[in-house]
Design a protein around this motif. Structure first.
Motif, short mmCIF file in Angstrom:
data_model
loop_
_atom_site.label_atom_id
_atom_site.label_comp_id
_atom_site.label_asym_id
_atom_site.label_seq_id
_atom_site.Cartn_x
_atom_site.Cartn_y
_atom_site.Cartn_z
N MET A 1 0.67 -1.12 0.07
CA MET A 1 0.01 -0.07 -0.05
C MET A 1 0.99 1.38 -0.21
O MET A 1 0.60 2.12 -0.61
CB MET A 1 -0.99 -0.03 1.26
N ALA A 2 1.85 1.19 0.81
CA ALA A 2 2.92 2.29 0.71
C ALA A 2 3.64 2.71 -0.90
O ALA A 2 3.87 3.59 -1.30
CB ALA A 2 3.87 2.05 1.74
N LEU A 3 3.69 1.37 -1.48
CA LEU A 3 4.29 1.45 -2.59
C LEU A 3 3.17 1.95 -3.94
O LEU A 3 3.68 2.61 -4.66
CB LEU A 3 4.89 0.09 -3.04
N VAL A 4 2.06 1.69 -3.41
CA VAL A 4 0.97 1.89 -4.35
C VAL A 4 1.03 3.59 -4.56
O VAL A 4 0.77 4.24 -5.59
CB VAL A 4 -0.36 1.31 -4.01
N VAL B 1 -7.71 2.25 -5.75
CA VAL B 1 -6.73 1.43 -5.38
C VAL B 1 -7.48 -0.15 -5.60
O VAL B 1 -8.35 -0.39 -4.82
CB VAL B 1 -6.02 1.23 -3.95
N ASP B 2 -7.02 -0.94 -6.58
CA ASP B 2 -7.65 -2.19 -7.07
C ASP B 2 -6.71 -3.32 -6.49
O ASP B 2 -5.49 -3.31 -6.52
CB ASP B 2 -7.72 -2.10 -8.55
N VAL B 3 -7.42 -4.44 -6.01
CA VAL B 3 -6.79 -5.77 -5.84
C VAL B 3 -7.54 -6.76 -6.67
O VAL B 3 -8.48 -6.96 -7.07
CB VAL B 3 -6.92 -6.19 -4.35
N ALA B 4 -6.71 -7.64 -7.20
CA ALA B 4 -6.72 -8.79 -7.86
C ALA B 4 -6.40 -10.06 -7.03
O ALA B 4 -5.23 -10.12 -6.88
CB ALA B 4 -6.24 -8.99 -9.23
N ILE B 5 -7.53 -10.89 -6.82
CA ILE B 5 -7.07 -12.00 -5.90
C ILE B 5 -7.59 -13.39 -6.50
O ILE B 5 -8.63 -13.64 -7.20
CB ILE B 5 -8.05 -12.06 -4.69
N ASN B 6 -6.35 -14.12 -6.83
CA ASN B 6 -6.51 -15.41 -7.49
C ASN B 6 -6.66 -16.41 -6.37
O ASN B 6 -5.83 -16.88 -5.78
CB ASN B 6 -5.15 -15.52 -8.31
N LEU B 7 -7.94 -17.13 -6.55
CA LEU B 7 -8.29 -18.07 -5.91
C LEU B 7 -8.43 -19.53 -6.58
O LEU B 7 -8.56 -19.85 -7.66
CB LEU B 7 -9.90 -17.83 -5.23
N GLY B 8 -7.98 -20.56 -5.81
CA GLY B 8 -8.11 -22.02 -6.36
C GLY B 8 -9.29 -22.66 -6.25
O GLY B 8 -9.71 -23.47 -5.72
N ILE C 1 -12.24 -2.84 -5.34
CA ILE C 1 -11.69 -1.79 -4.88
C ILE C 1 -11.46 -1.47 -3.27
O ILE C 1 -12.45 -1.85 -2.64
CB ILE C 1 -12.47 -0.29 -5.52
N VAL C 2 -10.34 -1.20 -2.69
CA VAL C 2 -10.08 -0.86 -1.34
C VAL C 2 -9.71 0.68 -0.89
O VAL C 2 -9.16 0.65 0.14
CB VAL C 2 -9.07 -2.02 -0.82
N GLY C 3 -10.10 1.30 -1.96
CA GLY C 3 -10.00 3.03 -1.63
C GLY C 3 -9.38 3.48 -2.75
O GLY C 3 -9.32 3.39 -3.73
N LYS C 4 -8.80 4.69 -2.37
CA LYS C 4 -8.12 5.58 -3.11
C LYS C 4 -6.83 5.82 -2.87
O LYS C 4 -6.40 5.88 -1.76
CB LYS C 4 -8.84 6.96 -3.26
N VAL C 5 -5.95 6.44 -3.76
CA VAL C 5 -4.60 6.49 -3.57
C VAL C 5 -4.25 7.74 -2.63
O VAL C 5 -3.31 7.80 -1.89
CB VAL C 5 -3.59 6.86 -5.00
N GLY C 6 -5.32 8.63 -2.47
CA GLY C 6 -5.19 9.67 -1.62
C GLY C 6 -5.29 9.22 -0.04
O GLY C 6 -5.16 9.97 0.94
N PHE C 7 -6.04 7.83 0.36
CA PHE C 7 -6.01 7.37 1.62
C PHE C 7 -4.61 7.52 2.28
O PHE C 7 -3.62 7.28 1.48
CB PHE C 7 -6.50 6.09 1.53
N GLU C 8 -4.38 7.57 3.50
CA GLU C 8 -3.23 7.19 4.24
C GLU C 8 -2.96 5.47 3.87
O GLU C 8 -4.01 4.70 3.74
CB GLU C 8 -3.56 7.14 5.72
N ALA C 9 -1.75 5.17 3.75
CA ALA C 9 -1.34 3.84 3.48
C ALA C 9 -1.83 2.78 4.57
O ALA C 9 -2.43 1.49 4.19
CB ALA C 9 0.37 3.68 3.48
N LYS C 10 -1.91 3.13 6.08
CA LYS C 10 -2.41 2.40 7.10
C LYS C 10 -4.02 2.00 6.64
O LYS C 10 -4.71 0.87 7.17
CB LYS C 10 -2.41 3.01 8.35
N ALA C 11 -4.73 3.05 6.23
CA ALA C 11 -6.04 3.09 5.91
C ALA C 11 -6.44 1.97 4.82
O ALA C 11 -7.46 1.22 4.99
CB ALA C 11 -6.93 4.43 5.77
#
Length: 246
Positions: free
Chosen positions: A39-42, A54-61, A186-196
């Motif tokens: 998240m800090a790197l994003v 901020v998007d996540v892609a989760i690959n499930l078995g 989606i887990v938020g926006k890049v303007g969020f704090e990394a911790k959030a």
């Protein structure tokens, strides 16, 4: 041809390309990051002027072709998504009044059906009371492909319209595994704090890990990638996530 305009466009493209290449260079392709690091790197890789998602892609078995391996649900993110959510509600009588008082953007029954059937789509979420689903079901070909069809499994078919509207506007997201076994969220926006962003991500992962189908064989969490809308993909340590949330 306006040569000056073409030169300006090319200059802007070169600047964007240079910034994107610089962002890509920050990501170690051989490393699997922790959620906090990712998240800090994003945020560090963000190089545009707008507040990207901020998007996540989760690959499930899992094999979603089998009904007993379908992973689908909803979760209320503690810090919301950063987006303004417009809610349409199908309700009548007291529930219609309740929905309006709760802040629904549009409320109706047959009249709302006609608007949507005629092309009106100025909303992000649809909520319906159970008695309205006979009507709403006729909009399946319109709402279904857009992921907007109300469903009791995610809390959008409910007599408690006040709660459904409140959660939608507060940042409740829906997720569903796709044909390839991938969940996009989606887990938020890049303007969020990394911790959030990290806390939103962990809340999502807690929910998905608890939903592992009993019939799923082998490794359930096979990979996780996070990125901003225009940023490079950052791979996370799936084993560490499994250990933390499994």
């Amino acid at each position: 041809m306006d040569v000056g305009s073409d030169a300006t466009v090319n200059d802007m493209s070169n600047k964007i390309g240079k910034k994107h290449r610089a962002a890509v260079a920050k990501v170690d392709r051989t490393k699997r990051y922790t959620a906090g690091e990712a998240m800090a790197l994003v945020k560090s890789c963000h190089h545009t002027k707008f507040n990207e998602s901020v998007d996540v892609a989760i690959n499930l078995g899992v094999d979603p072709k089998h009904a007993d391996q379908m992973v689908r649900g909803a979760v209320l993110l503690p810090h919301g998504t950063g987006a303004t959510v417009r809610v349409a509600v199908f309700a009548k009588g007291d529930k219609e009044r309740e929905a309006k008082e709760a802040g629904a953007d549009i409320v109706g029954a047959e009249d709302l059906f006609e608007k949507i059937n005629g092309g009106f789509m100025d909303f992000d979420k649809v909520v319906a009371t159970p008695d309205m689903m006979g009507l709403v079901g006729r909009l399946g070909k319109v709402l279904g492909p857009r992921g907007l069809m109300p469903n009791p499994k995610v809390g959008t078919v409910t007599p408690d319209v006040k709660k459904a509207i409140s959660e939608a506007k507060a940042g409740k997201i829906e997720f569903r595994v796709e044909k390839a076994g991938i969940v996009h969220a989606i887990v938020g926006k890049v303007g969020f704090e990394a911790k959030a962003l990290e806390e939103n991500f962990n809340t999502l992962m807690d929910t998905i890990m608890k939903m592992k189908p009993a019939t799923a064989k082998g490794i359930y969490l096979q990979g996780v990638t996070v990125s901003s809308t225009m940023g490079p993909g950052i791979k996370l340590d799936a084993n560490a996530i499994t250990a933390a949330h499994g």
